[in-house]
Motif scaffolding. Structure first.
Motif, PDB file in Angstrom:
ATOM      1  N   GLU A 166      -0.457  13.028  10.546  1.00  0.00           N
ATOM      2  CA  GLU A 166      -0.524  11.982  11.547  1.00  0.00           C
ATOM      3  C   GLU A 166       0.879  11.425  11.779  1.00  0.00           C
ATOM      4  OE1 GLU A 166      -4.200  12.749   9.662  1.00  0.00           O
ATOM      5  OE2 GLU A 166      -2.279  12.085   8.864  1.00  0.00           O
ATOM      6  N   ASP A 167       1.129  10.955  13.010  1.00  0.00           N
ATOM      7  CA  ASP A 167       2.377  10.279  13.327  1.00  0.00           C
ATOM      8  C   ASP A 167       2.281   8.835  12.878  1.00  0.00           C
ATOM      9  OD1 ASP A 167       3.839  12.378  14.637  1.00  0.00           O
ATOM     10  OD2 ASP A 167       2.417  12.198  16.274  1.00  0.00           O
ATOM     11  N   ILE A 168       3.176   8.431  11.980  1.00  0.00           N
ATOM     12  CA  ILE A 168       3.164   7.076  11.440  1.00  0.00           C
ATOM     13  C   ILE A 168       4.352   6.324  11.989  1.00  0.00           C
ATOM     14  CG2 ILE A 168       3.159   5.689   9.346  1.00  0.00           C
ATOM     15  CD1 ILE A 168       0.784   7.481   9.443  1.00  0.00           C
ATOM     16  N   THR A 169       4.105   5.212  12.656  1.00  0.00           N
ATOM     17  CA  THR A 169       5.220   4.400  13.145  1.00  0.00           C
ATOM     18  C   THR A 169       5.813   3.611  11.998  1.00  0.00           C
ATOM     19  OG1 THR A 169       4.178   4.182  15.298  1.00  0.00           O
ATOM     20  CG2 THR A 169       5.890   2.589  14.746  1.00  0.00           C
ATOM     21  N   THR A 195       0.859  -1.189   0.000  1.00  0.00           N
ATOM     22  CA  THR A 195       0.000   0.000   0.000  1.00  0.00           C
ATOM     23  C   THR A 195       0.893   1.236   0.000  1.00  0.00           C
ATOM     24  OG1 THR A 195      -0.077   0.216   2.425  1.00  0.00           O
ATOM     25  CG2 THR A 195      -1.713  -1.240   1.390  1.00  0.00           C
ATOM     26  N   LYS A 196       0.306   2.403   0.202  1.00  0.00           N
ATOM     27  CA  LYS A 196       1.084   3.646   0.228  1.00  0.00           C
ATOM     28  C   LYS A 196       1.793   3.846   1.563  1.00  0.00           C
ATOM     29  CE  LYS A 196      -2.870   6.559   1.516  1.00  0.00           C
ATOM     30  NZ  LYS A 196      -3.698   7.719   1.107  1.00  0.00           N
ATOM     31  N   PHE A 197       1.503   2.988   2.560  1.00  0.00           N
ATOM     32  CA  PHE A 197       2.216   3.067   3.826  1.00  0.00           C
ATOM     33  C   PHE A 197       3.226   1.921   3.919  1.00  0.00           C
ATOM     34  CE2 PHE A 197      -1.675   5.484   4.931  1.00  0.00           C
ATOM     35  CZ  PHE A 197      -1.041   6.680   5.259  1.00  0.00           C
ATOM     36  N   LEU A 256       1.458  -0.260  14.292  1.00  0.00           N
ATOM     37  CA  LEU A 256       1.733  -1.398  13.425  1.00  0.00           C
ATOM     38  C   LEU A 256       0.812  -2.567  13.744  1.00  0.00           C
ATOM     39  CD1 LEU A 256       5.633  -1.370  13.703  1.00  0.00           C
ATOM     40  CD2 LEU A 256       4.243  -0.366  11.891  1.00  0.00           C
ATOM     41  N   LYS A 257       0.469  -3.325  12.701  1.00  0.00           N
ATOM     42  CA  LYS A 257      -0.353  -4.515  12.870  1.00  0.00           C
ATOM     43  C   LYS A 257       0.173  -5.637  11.978  1.00  0.00           C
ATOM     44  CE  LYS A 257      -4.798  -2.527  14.283  1.00  0.00           C
ATOM     45  NZ  LYS A 257      -6.249  -2.444  13.968  1.00  0.00           N
ATOM     46  N   ASN A 303       1.495  -0.719   8.616  1.00  0.00           N
ATOM     47  CA  ASN A 303       0.858   0.292   9.452  1.00  0.00           C
ATOM     48  C   ASN A 303      -0.627  -0.009   9.549  1.00  0.00           C
ATOM     49  OD1 ASN A 303       3.153   2.548   8.141  1.00  0.00           O
ATOM     50  ND2 ASN A 303       2.833   2.358  10.346  1.00  0.00           N
ATOM     51  N   ASN A 304      -1.256   0.509  10.559  1.00  0.00           N
ATOM     52  CA  ASN A 304      -2.678   0.270  10.815  1.00  0.00           C
ATOM     53  C   ASN A 304      -3.508   0.919   9.713  1.00  0.00           C
ATOM     54  OD1 ASN A 304      -5.163  -0.214  11.904  1.00  0.00           O
ATOM     55  ND2 ASN A 304      -4.791   0.851  13.839  1.00  0.00           N
TER      56      ASN A 304
END
Length: 392
Positions: free
Chosen positions: A387-390, A155-157, A193-194, A176-177
């Motif tokens: 948003e903060d992305i881990t 995906t884009k993440f 994260l998932k 990422n979620n």
């Protein structure tokens, strides 16, 4: 950790007692906002229905003595490093980050941020790198190109850390979620994260779904299957963890449902970060940690028997480990070859993947390095975004 010779019955399971800041170039979350960082990536035997469960019982006199770090470094550095492993950087490495190798049907699957044509480059303005995707290349065909995994996995993440079922029809991976074109944040506004799974169908990975023990409030990441596919190991900072992230295991039932995740205990997990578990074809457990004694940054460790009632955690030593971050170790113990990632000096990009040949059996190699020993209690139990992305 060696459990039994019978591979079909090979399952180990600890009970009771990421994500990692692998390197600054992968940090998306602001490092000062600790509440948004999954710190590990800030920037047994089963015969029938009975399984042996191991628990650590650590006493004060078993803790590492003062000066242990010095002794470990001296013990490892004075020997001939080339006598145990031969390592080599892979030609597939890019100028960006490449890591998390995994075996899949004669191919090597890995995570990379090499997609500079992706619009996601705009989103990672703090790193100037695209988000991570999963790629594949043949490890047996010279000059084989690199291509993205086909289907709905990327995906884009961020996507990373893939592990495949024994029949090759199911993949578990970290993302990422984000699903159904939407991302979810925890109560503090962070995208964590998932672990997801997908099925292989007509040449593509389809039917992506998240695992039921995921949560919007903590991260689960970096899955690794046992050789028989009945147990899934992963890293998490879920409540009850010993440190910033711990390694857990969960049973995968025949009907496709999952058991309750179990913490691997104090032999493995520390007050630091434990992550990137891997179980070899021979049943040896490897993991990455900055909480055990090491060379600096993240090091790779293995768990092997010490005596009849002891197990021990062993630092893999040089040249596998270095003063920088070393992680995502995998090995085929049958042919004694494997891969790992490192951001050590001399690499092509931020993180690079290295191949290696093992020259000395692990049980023999174990005698060359100090082990962190633990008594084991045995018992039987049945059955640009704002948003903060881990990142990873």
């Amino acid at each position: 950790m060696r459990l039994q010779k019978n591979l079909l019955g090979l399952v180990f399971f600890f009970f009771l007692n990421l994500t990692y800041s692998q390197q600054n170039t992968l940090v998306i979350t602001n490092e000062t906002e600790d509440e948004c960082v999954f710190e590990e990536t800030a920037d047994s035997y089963q015969n029938t229905t009975t399984k042996t469960v191991l628990a650590s019982n650590i006493s004060e006199d078993q803790k590492e003595p003062e000066g242990y770090n010095f002794m470990l470094r001296r013990s490892i550095n004075v020997r001939n490093e080339s006598a145990n492993f031969v390592i080599e950087s892979l030609p597939i490495n890019s100028k960006n980050s490449d890591y998390a190798p995994s075996f899949y049907k004669g191919e090597l699957v890995f995570a990379s941020s090499r997609n500079t044509k992706s619009m996601s480059l705009i989103l990672q303005e703090s790193t100037n790198e695209p988000f991570l995707d999963l790629y594949t290349t043949s490890k047996n065909i010279a000059n084989r190109g690199v291509s993205k995994l086909k289907g709905a996995v990327n995906t884009k993440f961020h996507e990373s850390s893939a592990t495949f079922s024994p029949d090759g029809k199911t993949v578990y991976f970290t993302r990422n979620n984000y699903s159904k074109r939407k991302f979810k944040r925890n109560a503090k506004g962070c995208v964590l994260l998932k672990i997801y799974k997908a099925d292989y169908n007509n040449g593509k990975w389809k039917n992506v779904e998240e695992l039921p023990f995921n949560s919007d409030e903590y991260s689960t990441a970096h899955p690794a299957l046992s050789p028989d596919g009945k147990f899934l190991y992963f890293a998490s900072d879920m409540p009850g963890s010993y440190g910033k992230s711990d390694i857990y295991v969960v049973a995968i039932h025949e009907d496709g449902s999952y058991g309750t995740p179990k913490n691997l205990g104090g032999l493995i997990n520390s007050a630091g970060r434990e992550t990137f578990p891997y179980v070899s074809d021979k049943g040896t457990l490897f993991f990455t940690s900055d909480g055990h004694v090491g060379f600096g940054g993240l090091d790779i460790f293995m768990v092997l028997p010490h005596e009849d009632t002891d197990w021990a955690v062993y630092n893999m030593g040089a040249p596998i480990n270095s003063p920088q971050d070393d992680f995502t170790f995998i090995i085929n113990e049958e042919n004694k070859m494997g891969y790992f990632a490192s951001n050590r000096a001399g690499g092509k990009g931020g993180d690079d993947i290295y191949g290696f040949k093992q020259l000395v059996p692990l049980l023999e190699y174990r005698n060359q390095i100090p082990g962190i020993k633990r008594k084991i209690k045995r018992y039987i139990q049945i059955t640009p975004v704002t948003e903060d992305i881990t990142s990873f």
